[in-house]
Design a protein around this motif. Structure first.
Motif, short mmCIF file in Angstrom:
data_model
loop_
_atom_site.label_atom_id
_atom_site.label_comp_id
_atom_site.label_asym_id
_atom_site.label_seq_id
_atom_site.Cartn_x
_atom_site.Cartn_y
_atom_site.Cartn_z
N UNK A 193 0.84 -1.20 0.00
CA UNK A 193 0.00 0.00 0.00
C UNK A 193 0.88 1.25 0.00
N UNK A 194 0.51 2.27 -0.77
CA UNK A 194 1.33 3.50 -0.84
C UNK A 194 1.28 4.27 0.48
N UNK A 266 12.05 13.41 -1.63
CA UNK A 266 11.86 12.13 -0.95
C UNK A 266 10.82 11.25 -1.63
N UNK A 267 9.95 11.86 -2.43
CA UNK A 267 8.88 11.09 -3.07
C UNK A 267 9.45 10.11 -4.09
N UNK A 268 8.77 8.98 -4.26
CA UNK A 268 9.21 8.02 -5.26
C UNK A 268 8.92 6.59 -4.86
N UNK A 284 8.02 -3.53 -2.95
CA UNK A 284 8.17 -2.09 -3.07
C UNK A 284 6.86 -1.37 -2.75
N UNK A 285 7.01 -0.11 -2.43
CA UNK A 285 5.86 0.76 -2.18
C UNK A 285 6.16 2.13 -2.76
N UNK A 286 5.16 2.98 -2.79
CA UNK A 286 5.33 4.34 -3.30
C UNK A 286 5.13 5.34 -2.16
#
Length: 384
Positions: A193-194, A266-268, A284-286
């Protein structure tokens, strides 16, 4: 490729494999019985209960082709062996699949019609021997061409344990030999989950892992983590920036990276990397950062309007109308499509900006919009 050589009459005798076209100058043997042992570029398993020597070849090269001798030392003066011919072709395929936690995923590959299907999952030693322990709800083949058929495995309720590398190929059996040619590699990534946070806030990026990785070192990896230009975050970087804290709770089997004072940079996409012989990045997550600066737009009905949205990942763009950004996040970080001819999109990838154009504004267009990619801007539209 996996080769199984049967020697049922010599179950406990030492076994070996060598390349006869090289004069059998180097004999590879397991060294230990009933346990996988690595010997150079192959791994071997001497199954004394069945009298079978299993040889697993990793990343075959053209130079590996040739005649091999798979044998057993019966005594100091006597040995028994079977010859086999190994041909190496260039028809290997690599496929990447991604699935959300709890979803169902279908893994497909093609095999020759006359061969038996072999489907397996790599273990911690990168040996692919057994089918995954996941719930397989479907395993069937359907003919597409005269010589090949498509084989599909469906895994339901995907969990963290299911992430990893699978192989699919054809199995051929001779009198005392079994050849398993694994020519389709499927890497299954698990999308968690993001994490949606505002600029300046803190974000916890949490990964759970299997018990076999408890003693392995872990790191938080951002961006293209499977290539040389990856950006790995580690304890050393924490000392420099004083904004990153990594914590590995081996009891709960949870690895957490906490980033304070969030900025747009920091986003990504973030991966959980487990250090083995190589980094394993299957989870992985976002991290989505909402910018504090908002757009306040006042328009008249019938006007046209354009909104510019920031992004640094051309495959992840978001534009939707909702009270909260979490309502826009569908299936992870997918686009919320708008099926209206009045809305159009233009993208300037080089500038990191895409533009949303709305023509002939109507009263129902008033409200809150969110646009961007991993960096999201809030736009308030009011019509007069």
């Amino acid at each position: 490729m996996m080769i199984k050589c049967e020697h049922p009459q010599y179950k406990t005798k030492p076994k070996y494999i060598c390349k006869e076209s090289d004069g059998c100058s180097e004999r590879k043997n397991p060294g230990v019985q009933d346990e996988w042992m690595e010997n150079g570029d192959v791994s071997l398993y001497d199954d004394t209960r069945a009298g079978v020597l299993m040889v697993f070849f990793r990343e075959l090269k053209a130079a590996d082709a040739g005649t091999y001798r798979c044998g057993v030392n019966v005594s100091h003066y006597t040995e028994s062996f079977t010859e086999l011919q190994l041909n190496v072709t260039d028809d290997a395929m690599f496929v990447t699949e991604s699935a959300h936690l709890g979803e169902e995923v279908n893994i497909s590959c093609q095999i020759p019609e006359e061969h038996k299907v072999h489907f397996c999952k790599e273990d911690d030693n990168h040996i692919c021997q057994n089918i995954s322990t996941s719930t397989v709800t479907e395993m069937n083949g359907s003919s597409e061409r005269n010589e090949e058929r498509v084989f599909t495995v469906s895994i339901s309720n995907v969990s963290v344990r299911d992430a990893g590398v699978y192989w699919c190929g054809a199995e051929t059996r001779d009198t005392h030999l079994t050849f398993i040619s694994l020519n389709t590699k499927i890497q299954l990534n698990l999308i968690l989950a993001p994490v949606v946070r505002r600029e300046g806030e803190s974000a916890e990026i949490i990964f759970s892992y299997d018990s076999i990785y408890k003693s392995k070192s872990k790191s938080l990896c951002k961006g293209k983590c499977s290539t040389r230009d990856r950006n790995t975050l580690n304890e050393e970087k924490e000392t420099k920036t004083d904004r990153l804290t990594l914590n590995d709770d081996v009891t709960a089997r949870v690895f957490t990276g906490t980033i304070t004072g969030l900025t747009a940079e920091d986003a990504g996409k973030y991966w959980c990397a487990v250090t083995l012989e190589r980094d394993v990045n299957y989870l992985y997550t976002h991290l989505i950062v909402i910018m504090n600066e908002e757009l306040n737009l006042t328009k008249y009905e019938g006007d046209d309007m354009s909104i510019q949205c920031k992004h640094h990942d051309e495959h992840q763009k978001l534009f939707c109308k909702a009270h909260e950004p979490s309502m826009c996040v569908k299936d992870g970080v997918s686009l919320e499509t708008i099926r209206d001819d009045r809305f159009s999109f233009s993208d300037e990838a080089s500038t990191g900006v895409f533009t949303v154009n709305i023509t002939d504004l109507r009263e129902e267009d008033s409200g809150i919009y969110w646009c961007g990619a991993h960096i999201i801007t809030k736009a308030n539209l009011q019509l007069l």
